[in-house]
Design an enzyme around this catalytic site. Sequence first.
Site, PDB file in Angstrom:
ATOM      1  N   THR A  46       0.817  -1.221   0.000  1.00 40.54           N
ATOM      2  CA  THR A  46       0.000   0.000   0.000  1.00 40.54           C
ATOM      3  C   THR A  46       0.853   1.275   0.000  1.00 40.54           C
ATOM      4  O   THR A  46       1.894   1.333   0.663  1.00 40.54           O
ATOM      5  CB  THR A  46      -0.895   0.016   1.268  1.00 40.54           C
ATOM      6  OG1 THR A  46      -1.564  -1.232   1.362  1.00 40.54           O
ATOM      7  CG2 THR A  46      -1.895   1.138   1.226  1.00 40.54           C
TER       8      THR A  46
ATOM      9  N   GLY B 152      -4.236   2.621  -2.345  1.00 41.98           N
ATOM     10  CA  GLY B 152      -4.576   1.566  -1.384  1.00 41.98           C
ATOM     11  C   GLY B 152      -5.282   0.437  -2.117  1.00 41.98           C
ATOM     12  O   GLY B 152      -4.659  -0.536  -2.543  1.00 41.98           O
TER      13      GLY B 152
ATOM     14  N   THR C  27       2.543  -2.639   8.620  1.00 43.18           N
ATOM     15  CA  THR C  27       2.624  -3.310   9.914  1.00 43.18           C
ATOM     16  C   THR C  27       4.082  -3.700  10.162  1.00 43.18           C
ATOM     17  O   THR C  27       4.699  -4.327   9.293  1.00 43.18           O
ATOM     18  CB  THR C  27       1.683  -4.540   9.917  1.00 43.18           C
ATOM     19  OG1 THR C  27       0.367  -4.095   9.568  1.00 43.18           O
ATOM     20  CG2 THR C  27       1.662  -5.234  11.269  1.00 43.18           C
TER      21      THR C  27
ATOM     22  N   GLU D 207      -5.879  -5.645   4.216  1.00 38.32           N
ATOM     23  CA  GLU D 207      -5.773  -6.704   3.190  1.00 38.32           C
ATOM     24  C   GLU D 207      -6.981  -6.683   2.249  1.00 38.32           C
ATOM     25  O   GLU D 207      -7.468  -7.721   1.792  1.00 38.32           O
ATOM     26  CB  GLU D 207      -5.567  -8.074   3.835  1.00 38.32           C
ATOM     27  CG  GLU D 207      -4.262  -8.100   4.626  1.00 38.32           C
ATOM     28  CD  GLU D 207      -3.726  -9.484   4.896  1.00 38.32           C
ATOM     29  OE1 GLU D 207      -4.029 -10.410   4.127  1.00 38.32           O
ATOM     30  OE2 GLU D 207      -2.987  -9.622   5.887  1.00 38.32           O
TER      31      GLU D 207
END
Length: 404
Positions: free
Chosen positions: A151, A156, A183, A388
Amino acid sequence: MQLFFWQSVIHTNQPKTIMAAYPTDAHSPDLEGLQLITSMVRDFAEKHIRPHVMDWDENQIFPVDTFKKLGELGLMGVLVPEQYGGAGLGYFEYVNVIVELAKVCGSIGLSVAAHNSLCTGHILTFGNENQKNKWLPKLASGEWIGAWGLTEANTGSDALNMNTTAVLQDEHYIINGSKNWITHGKSGNVAVVTARTGERGSASGVSAFVIEKGTPGFSHGKKENKLGMRASETTELIFDNCKIPRENLLGQEGGGFRQAMKVLDGGRISIAALALGIAKGAFQAAVKYSKERKQFGQPISNFQAIAFKLADMATEIEAAELLILNAASLKNRGEPVTKQSSMAKYYASEMAVKVATEAIQIFGGYGYTKDFPVEKYFRDAKLCTIGEGTSEIQKIIISREILR
Ligand SMILES: Cc1cc2nc3c(=O)[nH]c(=O)nc-3n(C[C@H](O)[C@H](O)[C@H](O)COP(=O)(O)OP(=O)(O)OC[C@H]3O[C@@H](n4cnc5c(N)ncnc54)[C@H](O)[C@@H]3O)c2cc1C
């Protein structure tokens, strides 16, 4: 009051996995092994995670040491074959691991899912032997934490339009650009990152690379201050003439986008499991509270309005579980799973938001406070409908598969 509630939740209402009811075939899980893993993760979560949940959440602490401990249990390389230092398990076990963690803390569930499915999963599926031998043992043992960057700030859902570029110069790729919402972007020791090596918007114009922390030109940007999943670190990744060896390319040049989509097929099963775990946690808390809380001289569970809420919650939780097991079964068999993993992710994540919302309703005013766990389930659940691939994107994928 808060501590008492948390402790009493631990030993009550622990539903047995419905895995035992799942049809048996050659790919069915070893049920005894599955129960062992499930209770091991449950014990770990109660001992090492639950006591810290609200501190980590309030203070946005990403507990690196906990991931090292999870690594010692084999939970940082659940799907990685033993030859690369992993636990060598399948998707049924993996789903149960994420569910048990998420029942206690969504953030830990999310981070374990992202580490296993995305970074580690990408290298496992598309790396060559040298690459697998180089990175998987460190990732599977938890010595290293992995990040995965697809992303970007302006791309996105429309990830194919990415701006980050990788240009081959002699035996190196030079990477420029940035990735958002990553993350473990700060604490991760290694990242799998996609970048444009060809035409913008072309599925063959993207490649995937492994980039280690400490590589000149590779840094992290701001850490996001999030609504939920606050103990799971989310940051920007920045590439400023970042020079990496050519051998860090995963698979063929131009194969990165298709690889990423395949990685997400598996990743979405883990996000569905994450949602399921959050929903189960919220449901257990709500059942217990409804039996304890008295109004009009009786437990509120005596009121049909509350009991019917619980009936709906339980039904939808089991429906999500069956969708997840179906996707896990297909994945274990190596069959196409795009539609089923999207269905599981879409349904389970929307279900988790609904269940957590109803759990707050059952708690009434107390549910709206941080003295009780359901407000956190509610905040964490929402991420599952976004990460996701949003619910809208899942519906695009499912309908595309149906109409193909
Ligand atoms: C906590 C967290 C962790 C994350 N971790 C990672 C990570 O580790 N690695 C990574 O690469 N990414 C990560 N992400 C990014 C995540 O995958 C994206 O946020 C997600 O894909 C949505 O992209 P976006 O936020 O840009 O929303 P947008 O794409 O801007 O979407 C905004 C809205 O428009 C809708 N929309 C967009 N396109 C369409 C369409 N064609 N039809 C209908 N509706 C549409 C969306 O459904 C959404 O409702 C993370 C995000 C969060 C919040």
